[in-house]
Design a protein around this motif. Structure first.
Motif, PDB file in Angstrom:
ATOM      1  N   GLY A 382      -1.735  -4.557  -6.116  1.00 11.42           N
ATOM      2  CA  GLY A 382      -1.067  -3.379  -5.565  1.00 11.42           C
ATOM      3  C   GLY A 382      -1.218  -2.147  -6.435  1.00 11.42           C
ATOM      4  O   GLY A 382      -0.307  -1.306  -6.487  1.00 11.42           O
ATOM      5  N   ILE A 383      -2.365  -1.991  -7.100  1.00  7.78           N
ATOM      6  CA  ILE A 383      -2.615  -0.822  -7.945  1.00  7.78           C
ATOM      7  C   ILE A 383      -3.051   0.352  -7.059  1.00  7.78           C
ATOM      8  O   ILE A 383      -3.798   0.166  -6.100  1.00  7.78           O
ATOM      9  N   PRO A 384      -2.613   1.597  -7.354  1.00  6.69           N
ATOM     10  CA  PRO A 384      -2.971   2.756  -6.525  1.00  6.69           C
ATOM     11  C   PRO A 384      -4.478   2.959  -6.379  1.00  6.69           C
ATOM     12  O   PRO A 384      -5.268   2.490  -7.198  1.00  6.69           O
ATOM     13  N   LEU A 385      -4.847   3.671  -5.312  1.00  7.29           N
ATOM     14  CA  LEU A 385      -6.221   3.951  -4.893  1.00  7.29           C
ATOM     15  C   LEU A 385      -6.924   2.735  -4.309  1.00  7.29           C
ATOM     16  O   LEU A 385      -8.135   2.735  -4.126  1.00  7.29           O
ATOM     17  N   THR A 386      -6.170   1.698  -4.043  1.00  6.09           N
ATOM     18  CA  THR A 386      -6.722   0.530  -3.351  1.00  6.09           C
ATOM     19  C   THR A 386      -5.931   0.300  -2.070  1.00  6.09           C
ATOM     20  O   THR A 386      -4.808   0.790  -1.907  1.00  6.09           O
ATOM     21  N   ALA A 387      -6.536  -0.456  -1.154  1.00  7.02           N
ATOM     22  CA  ALA A 387      -5.872  -0.748   0.112  1.00  7.02           C
ATOM     23  C   ALA A 387      -4.594  -1.551  -0.104  1.00  7.02           C
ATOM     24  O   ALA A 387      -3.607  -1.392   0.624  1.00  7.02           O
ATOM     25  N   LEU A 390      -1.369   0.679  -0.745  1.00  9.49           N
ATOM     26  CA  LEU A 390      -0.771   1.296   0.437  1.00  9.49           C
ATOM     27  C   LEU A 390      -0.133   0.260   1.349  1.00  9.49           C
ATOM     28  O   LEU A 390       0.908   0.520   1.955  1.00  9.49           O
ATOM     29  N   ALA A 391      -0.758  -0.912   1.443  1.00  8.17           N
ATOM     30  CA  ALA A 391      -0.180  -1.963   2.278  1.00  8.17           C
ATOM     31  C   ALA A 391       1.184  -2.380   1.740  1.00  8.17           C
ATOM     32  O   ALA A 391       2.144  -2.542   2.504  1.00  8.17           O
ATOM     33  N   ALA A 461     -15.205  -0.684   1.852  1.00 13.56           N
ATOM     34  CA  ALA A 461     -14.080  -0.780   2.789  1.00 13.56           C
ATOM     35  C   ALA A 461     -12.750  -0.743   2.059  1.00 13.56           C
ATOM     36  O   ALA A 461     -11.783  -0.117   2.528  1.00 13.56           O
ATOM     37  N   LEU A 462     -12.684  -1.394   0.904  1.00 13.32           N
ATOM     38  CA  LEU A 462     -11.445  -1.406   0.119  1.00 13.32           C
ATOM     39  C   LEU A 462     -11.042   0.002  -0.297  1.00 13.32           C
ATOM     40  O   LEU A 462      -9.881   0.409  -0.146  1.00 13.32           O
ATOM     41  N   VAL A 463     -12.002   0.769  -0.815  1.00 15.79           N
ATOM     42  CA  VAL A 463     -11.710   2.136  -1.256  1.00 15.79           C
ATOM     43  C   VAL A 463     -11.415   3.034  -0.060  1.00 15.79           C
ATOM     44  O   VAL A 463     -10.500   3.867  -0.095  1.00 15.79           O
ATOM     45  N   VAL A 467      -8.004   5.081   0.286  1.00 17.58           N
ATOM     46  CA  VAL A 467      -7.996   6.532   0.092  1.00 17.58           C
ATOM     47  C   VAL A 467      -7.745   7.281   1.402  1.00 17.58           C
ATOM     48  O   VAL A 467      -7.096   8.323   1.418  1.00 17.58           O
ATOM     49  N   TYR A 468      -8.263   6.757   2.505  1.00 15.54           N
ATOM     50  CA  TYR A 468      -8.108   7.413   3.814  1.00 15.54           C
ATOM     51  C   TYR A 468      -7.436   6.453   4.800  1.00 15.54           C
ATOM     52  O   TYR A 468      -8.080   5.940   5.722  1.00 15.54           O
ATOM     53  N   PRO A 469      -6.143   6.202   4.611  1.00 15.99           N
ATOM     54  CA  PRO A 469      -5.477   5.204   5.459  1.00 15.99           C
ATOM     55  C   PRO A 469      -4.949   5.738   6.783  1.00 15.99           C
ATOM     56  O   PRO A 469      -4.533   4.956   7.635  1.00 15.99           O
ATOM     57  N   ALA A 470      -4.945   7.063   6.967  1.00  9.96           N
ATOM     58  CA  ALA A 470      -4.241   7.650   8.121  1.00  9.96           C
ATOM     59  C   ALA A 470      -4.783   7.121   9.439  1.00  9.96           C
ATOM     60  O   ALA A 470      -4.014   6.807  10.362  1.00  9.96           O
ATOM     61  N   THR A 471      -6.116   7.013   9.544  1.00 14.03           N
ATOM     62  CA  THR A 471      -6.712   6.546  10.801  1.00 14.03           C
ATOM     63  C   THR A 471      -6.250   5.140  11.138  1.00 14.03           C
ATOM     64  O   THR A 471      -5.908   4.827  12.289  1.00 14.03           O
ATOM     65  N   PHE A 472      -6.220   4.288  10.123  1.00 17.02           N
ATOM     66  CA  PHE A 472      -5.838   2.898  10.354  1.00 17.02           C
ATOM     67  C   PHE A 472      -4.343   2.778  10.672  1.00 17.02           C
ATOM     68  O   PHE A 472      -3.952   1.987  11.527  1.00 17.02           O
ATOM     69  N   ILE A 473      -3.519   3.570   9.993  1.00 14.63           N
ATOM     70  CA  ILE A 473      -2.079   3.503  10.251  1.00 14.63           C
ATOM     71  C   ILE A 473      -1.766   3.967  11.668  1.00 14.63           C
ATOM     72  O   ILE A 473      -0.937   3.369  12.364  1.00 14.63           O
TER      73      ILE A 473
END
Length: 482
Positions: A382-387, A390-391, A461-463, A467-473
């Motif tokens: 759960g370190i920042p800048l990884t998927a 944010l999960a 995919a991990l990065v 970094v750009y989670p908005a589309t998936f959320i």
């Protein structure tokens, strides 16, 4: 019974998976070829994945009361099919090293994928049980596939015995609920349960929960998990840890939110205890391990506890539950497939690099693999800048909004504990200088190009998701369960 064109189109991804398994079987009967069987498998999975788009245009569609194809089911179809695609690629190089007969592996993988995808669309106890057994029976063979080795055979036998036991609990629980309500369809249970005999419903629900707990590896039903993870081939372990558990959790969500609306009262308490125990026991037992696959096994137990927190935290909103669970599974799929992909890539004809010491100095000979493995472990932590960050943040926000402060506190503390065993592996990757590595060891062998491409795509995919989670959320928030 005749289906409408919309129903056929909605079923097309599952039909493509079935047809691919049949074509692969016929192809093996004509001529054995590992590469040809792999190509048939990959093409079939790609076609099935492509068919998700036309299926989404007619969704939601009920195909008899047994299956409901909606956006929620199609999302999990995509996760499961994508995981199977990655596993097939990883297995190609892996099996070339250790197993003289490769082709049947892909038939079992396709059938297991069909079972896991079918679980996500199940709207009835009948389809739930049939697709679950389709998945489980395939995994019996996959876990023990290199049958010349003792550990995979032991893993297959243990999974067979415990999976069959859990299926008996599940089936008996379904029978009790059916005896009390007179229906097996999830949506009709919502009408029948308020008038049903609690003396049958409560024991039935408890037995169903026990069966699902076994399949997900939740504490105290987790005893099979470390042994099967350690003994099964690394690509198979990746599939068990991702696709099979996603299918079970998908049907768990659908079952509760279509039949009862949300877990309440004693059921909510039982799920809370399972989540608490899984987070604590999974992380604490991982601290004692020196085997990397067993560490990842106990880590997966803890992660199932985290996902259960998301499920409980969103008990007042089905859409929020689907979004939290869906995004966490997306991140978990990428990281778990990448971590076990490293193990598969470093495996030799003599075995897999299981111990932490087997990874010492990986950076000095394999900087790319080290980068990928480090990123995957940090994401699991759960370190920042990884998927993974944010999960986990999404779950924390959901738990806080639902005032589940005790579960939230346990989640945060156990996540900090998890940092230790993840970082212990990371430290080993950079620890030894090049001259300390055996020139004929697994770290010195050339990396197959297929594995390198797969791991590179998983890293991107991990990065990207981190970094750009908005589309998936946004996509997760449009996964209605009703």
């Amino acid at each position: 019974m005749s289906f409408t064109p919309a129903q056929w189109l909605a079923l097309s991804p599952l039909i493509a998976l079935t047809a691919t398994a049949v074509i692969a079987m016929v192809g093996i009967g004509v001529k054995r070829s590992h590469r040809a069987t792999l190509i048939i498998t990959l093409v079939g999975l790609a076609v099935s994945f492509y068919l998700l788009w036309p299926a989404s245009r007619v969704a939601p569609v009920s195909v008899t009361p047994l299956l409901r194809i909606d956006g929620y089911a199609l999302f999990f179809f995509g996760l499961v099919i994508g995981a199977a695609f990655v596993v097939a690629l990883l297995a190609y190089d892996y099996l070339e090293k250790i197993e003289p007969r490769h082709e049947e592996f892909y038939i079992l993988l396709l059938i297991a994928t069909l079972g896991a995808a079918g679980l996500a669309a199940s709207g009835d106890f009948v389809s739930f049980f049939l697709t679950l057994e389709l998945l489980s029976i395939s995994l019996y063979g996959l876990n023990a596939y290199p049958n010349g080795r003792p550990l995979p055979l032991e893993a297959g036998i243990k999974y067979l015995v415990l999976a069959a036991s859990s299926a008996s609990f599940l089936l008996f629980g379904m029978a009790l609920v059916y005896a009390a309500t007179g229906t097996m369809t999830f949506s009709l249970l919502a009408v029948a349960l308020p008038h049903a005999d609690p003396g049958l419903v409560l024991p039935g629900a408890a037995l169903i929960l026990v069966g699902i707990g076994f399949k997900l590896g939740l504490v105290p039903f987790h005893l099979w998990t470390p042994d099967v993870y350690q003994g099964a081939p690394a690509p198979v372990t990746a599939f068990v840890a991702t696709a099979s558990k996603a299918g079970i959790f998908a049907v768990l969500l659908r079952f509760f939110y279509e039949s009862t609306g949300a877990p309440e009262g004693r059921l909510f308490l039982a799920l809370t205890i399972l989540a608490f125990a899984s987070m604590v026991v999974g992380n604490l037992l991982a601290l004692r391990q020196r085997n990397v696959k067993r560490i990842l096994a106990y880590s997966s137990i803890a992660h199932m506890g985290y996902i259960l927190v998301a499920f409980l935290a969103a008990s007042r909103s089905a859409a929020m539950a689907a979004a939290a669970v869906g995004f966490y599974f997306l991140a978990y799929f990428i990281t778990t497939l990448g971590a076990f992909g490293i193990i598969a890539a470093l495996s030799t004809s003599k075995g897999e690099p299981d111990g932490i010491d087997d990874y010492r100095g990986l950076f000095w000979r394999r900087p790319f693999l080290t980068l990928v493995f480090t990123a995957m472990l940090l994401s699991l932590a759960g370190i920042p800048l990884t998927a993974g960050f944010l999960a986990k943040f999404y779950i924390v926000a959901a738990a806080a909004s639902s005032s589940l402060w005790m579960l939230l506190l346990v989640l945060v503390i156990t996540s900090v504990v998890g940092l230790y065993y993840y970082l212990r592996i990371v430290v080993a990757l950079y620890r030894e200088p090049p001259e300390a590595i055996a020139p004929d060891g697994p770290l010195a062998l050339p990396l197959a190009p297929t594995g390198a491409w797969v791991l590179g795509v998983l890293l991107v995919a991990l990065v990207w998701v981190g970094v750009y989670p908005a589309t998936f959320i946004r996509m997760m928030l449009h996964l209605p369960l009703r």
